[in-house]
Design a protein around this motif. Structure first.
Motif: not given
Length: 362
Positions: A156-167
């Motif tokens: 989640l920290e990686v996805l947050r930093d990349f501002r990546h859409p997540t489900a």
């Protein structure tokens, strides 16, 4: 209570486990059974405990082209799941590891440390094209071992930093630990969460999903997530014909009261080894209903335990499937859960700068 399965040693004690057997995986050349060795010596009773091994991941993203799924990529930080849900469609994947889809699936788990670093590398690739990524599509990323391994937190920290859409899909309450990451992502339109609610009956839940949080606790998780501004879709999955289908309307009402903004349902799926596991479970726990339940399952899957055809495997077909779909539509309309959710934003995706990167002029 049905007799002990021959795949289990006589002195092995089970506690809060879903499967009643540990049949050899379908790719094995030999079948193993426990038997008495003839020695008249008492065996010391042994409790079956969870084991966790590690695997160095070579990739983080798994790709699919299924027309039944609303995503084309997913991430799975763990193999196997300690929740022990007897109906889990992912059980057959353990056979690829030379392990049993039965008890091995819920007791011999594999964690994938370093997966967040691999994910970052893949997201930085020049060929990568952003689209929503799904977590929890195979095994639950918030199962109990996440409390010590914390792989989901790192992802989640990686996805947050990349501002990546997540489900995210889960039935685990550990998701509440990560509200500090999830709430800002949701505020930016980057996150949706699905919470699985199979039944409202705590006794049935304990038998179906022995190490998953009870239904009341999952409703509380929905309240806490929605209270933090995170849109939650209640996933009434799987619906088990002849067992949980009478609860459909009550579950929709309960999740709406807890704050869910949408709902979905999926028919029970019994691929490969899951069918005999569920049949044995039903005969052991609900012998008076087992024949009716398995008969109804075959009715919605064209006379078979499972029909894997695209467009049918998630819903089934026939009168019972149509009736469930109609009941679901009426219930969700009555409680305001029939509205489509807005798409996750993909326009915010940006690889974060690394130390030593050249700054842009604009």
């Amino acid at each position: 209570m049905s007799p002990r399965h021959p795949s289990l040693p006589p002195a092995l004690r089970l506690r809060a486990r879903g499967a009643l057997a540990n049949e050899t995986g379908r790719f094995e050349s030999e079948r193993r059974e426990a038997f008495h060795d003839g020695w008249d010596l008492p065996e010391e009773e042994r409790l079956l405990r969870t084991e966790v091994r590690t695997e160095r991941p070579r990739s983080a993203l798994t790709w699919n082209r299924s027309p039944d799924l609303p995503f084309d990529r997913s991430i799975n930080p763990y193999r196997g799941c300690e929740h022990g849900c007897i109906y889990c469609f992912a059980r057959p994947t353990h056979a690829y590891l030379n392990l049993s889809p039965g008890l091995d699936f819920e007791t011999r788990l594999i964690a994938r440390p370093g997966i967040a670093a691999v994910l970052e590398r893949e997201l930085r690739s020049r060929s990568y094209r952003v689209a929503p990524v799904a977590l929890g599509t195979n095994t639950d990323p918030y199962q109990p071992i996440e409390s010590t391994h914390r792989l989901m937190r790192e992802i989640l920290e990686v996805l947050r930093d990349f501002r990546h859409p997540t489900a995210i899909t889960t039935k685990g309450t550990l998701i509440e630990r990560d509200l500090d990451l999830l709430a800002p992502m949701a505020a930016d339109g980057l996150l949706r969460v699905g919470i699985s609610v199979t039944t409202l009956d705590p006794d049935l839940s304990r038998r179906l999903e022995p190490r998953a949080p009870p239904p009341a606790r999952r409703l509380q998780t929905i309240r806490r997530l929605t209270g933090a501004g995170i849109p939650v879709r209640a996933m009434i999955a799987p619906v088990i014909p002849g067992l949980t289908d009478p609860e459909l309307d009550r579950i929709v009402e309960a999740v709406a009261e807890a704050g869910a903004v949408a709902a979905s349902w999926i028919m029970l799926r019994l691929p490969l080894e899951v069918a005999p596991l569920v049949r044995a479970w039903a005969e052991d726990h609900y012998p008076g209903r087992a024949d009716k339940m398995m008969g109804r399952i075959r009715e919605v899957h064209g006379g078979r335990d499972y029909d894997p055809s695209w467009g049918k495997r998630m819903r089934g077909e026939g009168i019972w499937s149509d009736l469930l779909a109609r009941r679901f539509r009426l219930a969700t309309a009555r409680h305001g859960l029939d509205r489509a959710q807005p798409p996750l934003r993909c326009d915010l995706f940006r690889p974060p700068p690394r130390p030593g990167d050249q700054l842009t002029l604009l």
